[in-house]
Design an enzyme around this catalytic site. Structure first.
Site, PDB file in Angstrom:
ATOM      1  CG  HIS A 258       4.480  -4.763  -2.386  1.00  0.00           C
ATOM      2  ND1 HIS A 258       3.698  -4.328  -3.123  1.00  0.00           N
ATOM      3  CD2 HIS A 258       4.827  -5.892  -2.322  1.00  0.00           C
ATOM      4  CE1 HIS A 258       3.587  -5.259  -4.080  1.00  0.00           C
ATOM      5  NE2 HIS A 258       4.193  -6.233  -3.682  1.00  0.00           N
ATOM      6  CG  ASP A 314      10.015 -12.157  -1.674  1.00  0.00           C
ATOM      7  OD1 ASP A 314       9.809 -11.301  -1.991  1.00  0.00           O
ATOM      8  OD2 ASP A 314      10.050 -13.298  -1.934  1.00  0.00           O
TER       9      ASP A 314
HETATM   10  C1  SDX Z   1       8.225  -8.758  -4.271  1.00  0.00           C
HETATM   11  O1  SDX Z   1       5.657  -6.123  -7.265  1.00  0.00           O
HETATM   12  C2  SDX Z   1       5.151  -7.277  -6.901  1.00  0.00           C
HETATM   13  O2  SDX Z   1       3.806  -7.575  -6.671  1.00  0.00           O
HETATM   14  C3  SDX Z   1       6.264  -7.876  -6.251  1.00  0.00           C
HETATM   15  C4  SDX Z   1       5.953  -9.231  -5.424  1.00  0.00           C
HETATM   16  C5  SDX Z   1       5.142 -10.357  -6.317  1.00  0.00           C
HETATM   17  O3  SDX Z   1       4.354 -11.145  -5.879  1.00  0.00           O
HETATM   18  O4  SDX Z   1       5.680 -10.322  -7.542  1.00  0.00           O
HETATM   19  O5  SDX Z   1       5.112  -8.785  -4.447  1.00  0.00           O
HETATM   20  C6  SDX Z   1       7.044  -9.832  -4.739  1.00  0.00           C
HETATM   21  O6  SDX Z   1       8.887  -8.449  -5.112  1.00  0.00           O
HETATM   22  C7  SDX Z   1       8.165  -8.298  -2.901  1.00  0.00           C
HETATM   23  C8  SDX Z   1       9.268  -7.444  -2.688  1.00  0.00           C
HETATM   24  C9  SDX Z   1      10.255  -7.981  -2.235  1.00  0.00           C
HETATM   25  N1  SDX Z   1      11.569  -7.070  -2.129  1.00  0.00           N
HETATM   26  C10 SDX Z   1      12.139  -6.697  -1.149  1.00  0.00           C
HETATM   27  O7  SDX Z   1      11.601  -7.307   0.168  1.00  0.00           O
HETATM   28  C11 SDX Z   1      13.319  -6.028  -1.004  1.00  0.00           C
HETATM   29  C12 SDX Z   1      13.025  -4.655   0.273  1.00  0.00           C
HETATM   30  N2  SDX Z   1      12.246  -3.759  -0.321  1.00  0.00           N
HETATM   31  C13 SDX Z   1      12.444  -2.548  -0.725  1.00  0.00           C
HETATM   32  O8  SDX Z   1      13.398  -2.784  -1.703  1.00  0.00           O
HETATM   33  C14 SDX Z   1      11.220  -1.940  -1.261  1.00  0.00           C
HETATM   34  O9  SDX Z   1      10.309  -1.840  -0.384  1.00  0.00           O
HETATM   35  C15 SDX Z   1      10.700  -2.306  -2.537  1.00  0.00           C
HETATM   36  C16 SDX Z   1      11.537  -2.588  -3.764  1.00  0.00           C
HETATM   37  C17 SDX Z   1       9.769  -3.713  -2.427  1.00  0.00           C
HETATM   38  C18 SDX Z   1       9.613  -1.338  -3.194  1.00  0.00           C
HETATM   39  O10 SDX Z   1      10.265  -0.224  -3.327  1.00  0.00           O
HETATM   40  P1  SDX Z   1       9.697   1.290  -3.748  1.00  0.00           P
HETATM   41  O11 SDX Z   1       8.050   1.046  -4.009  1.00  0.00           O
HETATM   42  O12 SDX Z   1      10.451   1.789  -4.942  1.00  0.00           O
HETATM   43  O13 SDX Z   1       9.953   2.024  -2.319  1.00  0.00           O
HETATM   44  P2  SDX Z   1      11.199   2.933  -2.227  1.00  0.00           P
HETATM   45  O14 SDX Z   1      12.191   2.006  -2.055  1.00  0.00           O
HETATM   46  O15 SDX Z   1      11.185   4.154  -2.699  1.00  0.00           O
HETATM   47  O16 SDX Z   1      10.804   3.078  -0.545  1.00  0.00           O
HETATM   48  C19 SDX Z   1       9.782   4.111  -0.033  1.00  0.00           C
HETATM   49  C20 SDX Z   1      10.041   4.420   1.313  1.00  0.00           C
HETATM   50  C21 SDX Z   1      11.552   4.721   1.394  1.00  0.00           C
HETATM   51  O17 SDX Z   1      11.727   5.919   2.403  1.00  0.00           O
HETATM   52  P3  SDX Z   1      12.704   7.331   1.717  1.00  0.00           P
HETATM   53  O18 SDX Z   1      13.943   6.844   1.105  1.00  0.00           O
HETATM   54  O19 SDX Z   1      11.825   7.742   0.429  1.00  0.00           O
HETATM   55  O20 SDX Z   1      12.800   8.094   2.863  1.00  0.00           O
HETATM   56  O21 SDX Z   1       9.945   3.470   2.363  1.00  0.00           O
HETATM   57  C22 SDX Z   1      11.190   3.033   2.753  1.00  0.00           C
HETATM   58  C23 SDX Z   1      12.255   3.577   2.253  1.00  0.00           C
HETATM   59  O22 SDX Z   1      13.352   4.042   2.917  1.00  0.00           O
HETATM   60  N3  SDX Z   1      11.451   1.527   2.509  1.00  0.00           N
HETATM   61  C24 SDX Z   1      12.255   0.849   3.329  1.00  0.00           C
HETATM   62  C25 SDX Z   1      11.970  -0.477   2.817  1.00  0.00           C
HETATM   63  N4  SDX Z   1      11.218  -0.501   1.723  1.00  0.00           N
HETATM   64  C26 SDX Z   1      10.942   0.692   1.820  1.00  0.00           C
HETATM   65  N5  SDX Z   1      12.829   0.829   4.446  1.00  0.00           N
HETATM   66  C27 SDX Z   1      13.701  -0.178   4.947  1.00  0.00           C
HETATM   67  N6  SDX Z   1      13.473  -1.522   4.549  1.00  0.00           N
HETATM   68  C28 SDX Z   1      12.725  -1.458   3.782  1.00  0.00           C
HETATM   69  N7  SDX Z   1      12.698  -2.751   2.947  1.00  0.00           N
END
Ligand code: SDX
Length: 378
Positions: A258, A314
């Site tokens: 998140h 989710d």
């Molecule tokens: C919702 O914003 C809100 O409030 C949204 C929400 C709402 O109520 O409206 O809460 C609802 O959208 C929840 C999120 C649902 N999405 C997912 O589950 C998709 C999977 N999650 C990721 O794509 C990610 O965590 C995000 C998109 C949610 C957040 O992305 P960020 O803040 O841009 O973080 P990032 O992708 O840059 O990750 C930071 C680090 C990374 O490591 P590095 O590449 O920098 O070494 O954390 C890791 C990532 O690799 N990481 C994950 C991960 N999420 C982050 N690694 C594996 N699996 C994951 N899901």
């Protein structure tokens, strides 16, 4: 002026009095009330009143709100749904339906508070009606009449399943709607506010928000979680799936991580308990057990990598919706049904004290190029 905040990470675009998220502590409040208490004690309609008017309703205010929620769809909108090709994704259908409803509204463009509230009340019932009608038409059936005296949660279950839902199922649905109702400046709410900031109409802003929510990085993640669980197939195969995903380029395990929460999303904690109870009551614990295993492996792997990546809203909602009998393509539309409450609350706030949203991009392209007539371009 040239500092760049990609993804608007950490950028405050305005103040708000609707919702506060403490990402470090994993705390979420709507208008001063903790989400745990609201999920435990409030109905979705009470939370709508809280988000829109700033206070929980009295009995007469709640009854008045419920009486004004309309579920009926204009015939041409139902005809449109019937004309969609088989397999049309429900979020494409919903986005199209919301946009089309504006054509049948007597005042779709007014952005004064009373008109926007009227549109909000119209969408609170018509968005679930669109979702349910699309699902039944796609399955070869016909839309089911709502019960005008029933709640949004009860009518959603009735209009999808075609039968009167149990009180237990309605309560679970209500909790899910409360938990998904609002979450500050998430991507779809930001899109809605940015759209409204041009003083365009509420239908345009909500249509834009629906489009944004569909994405797998946002509301589309709940369906992606169930897609993954179905592909994995068993508890024993979960670990390999997670390790393979993490080993892949930019691999993301859906339902985890998140932008704001550094610890487990408090909504996920509540939905985990709901999923556990549904699994125990139904005897179908497969999806919950697989989710627990995925959570265990991710906790181990993210901990080993020093990353703060925990389940978000989710993740456990996928198994909850599965056990409520919804098809996975309907999970994100259910998120939209709930988030109409938060989107509208933010539209009221934006229209009431508006400033056009217009960020900048730092130009890194070429400059000083001389125009050559096409005959000289080879
Ligand atoms: C919702 O914003 C809100 O409030 C949204 C929400 C709402 O109520 O409206 O809460 C609802 O959208 C929840 C999120 C649902 N999405 C997912 O589950 C998709 C999977 N999650 C990721 O794509 C990610 O965590 C995000 C998109 C949610 C957040 O992305 P960020 O803040 O841009 O973080 P990032 O992708 O840059 O990750 C930071 C680090 C990374 O490591 P590095 O590449 O920098 O070494 O954390 C890791 C990532 O690799 N990481 C994950 C991960 N999420 C982050 N690694 C594996 N699996 C994951 N899901």
């Amino acid at each position: 002026m040239d500092t760049i905040h990609r993804g608007l990470n950490g950028v405050n675009v305005d103040t708000s009095r609707i919702c506060s998220i403490d990402g470090e502590a994993g705390r979420l409040i709507y208008r001063g009330y903790d989400i745990t208490e609201l999920a435990d004690l409030a109905s979705f309609e009470e939370v709508v009143h809280l988000l829109w008017f700033g206070e929980l309703p009295t009995r007469s205010e709640l009854d008045a709100l419920r009486r004004t929620i309309a579920f009926d769809l204009p015939e041409p909108v139902l005809d449109m749904l019937a004309g969609l090709p088989k397999g049309t994704h429900p979020m494409h259908a919903l986005r199209t339906g919301v946009s089309m409803l504006s054509a049948f509204d007597d005042d779709p463009d007014g952005v004064d508070e009373s008109n926007v509230r009227r549109i909000g009340l119209s969408l609170l019932g018509r968005v679930p009606a669109l979702v349910a009608a699309h699902q039944r038409i796609q399955a070869g059936g016909a839309p089911v009449e709502p019960d005008p005296d029933a709640s949004v949660a009860s009518n959603l279950l009735r209009m999808v399943n075609g039968e009167t839902p149990t009180d237990a199922a309605v309560r679970v649905m209500d909790v899910a709607l409360v938990l998904h109702a609002e979450h500050g400046s998430n991507a779809s709410t930001f899109v809605g506010r940015a759209t409204a900031s041009t003083l365009t109409d509420a239908y345009s802003a909500i249509t834009a928000a629906v489009g944004s929510l569909k994405g797998p990085l946002h509301g589309g993640a709940n369906a992606a979680v169930m897609q993954a669980l179905e592909e994995i197939g068993s508890v024993e195969a979960v670990e390999k799936y997670v390790l393979d995903t993490l080993a892949s380029e930019k691999g993301r395990v859906m339902g985890f991580g998140h932008r704001v929460y550094r610890v487990m999303d408090p909504r996920a904690t509540i939905l985990k308990d709901v999923s556990r109870k549904l699994a125990e009551e139904s005897g179908d614990s497969k999806w919950f057990e697989m989710s627990l295993e995925m959570e265990r492996v991710m906790e181990r792997e993210m901990g080993a990598r020093g990353k703060q990546v925990a389940p978000n809203v989710d993740f456990f909602s996928a198994s909850v919706y599965r056990m409520l009998g919804f098809e996975k393509e309907t999970y994100t539309p259910i998120f939209a049904i709930a988030r109409v409450a938060g989107w509208m609350a933010h539209l009221f706030e934006q229209y009431a004290d508006n400033r056009l949203m217009r960020p900048r991009l730092v130009y890194e392209g070429e400059t000083g190029k001389a125009f050559a007539p096409i005959a000289q371009r080879g």
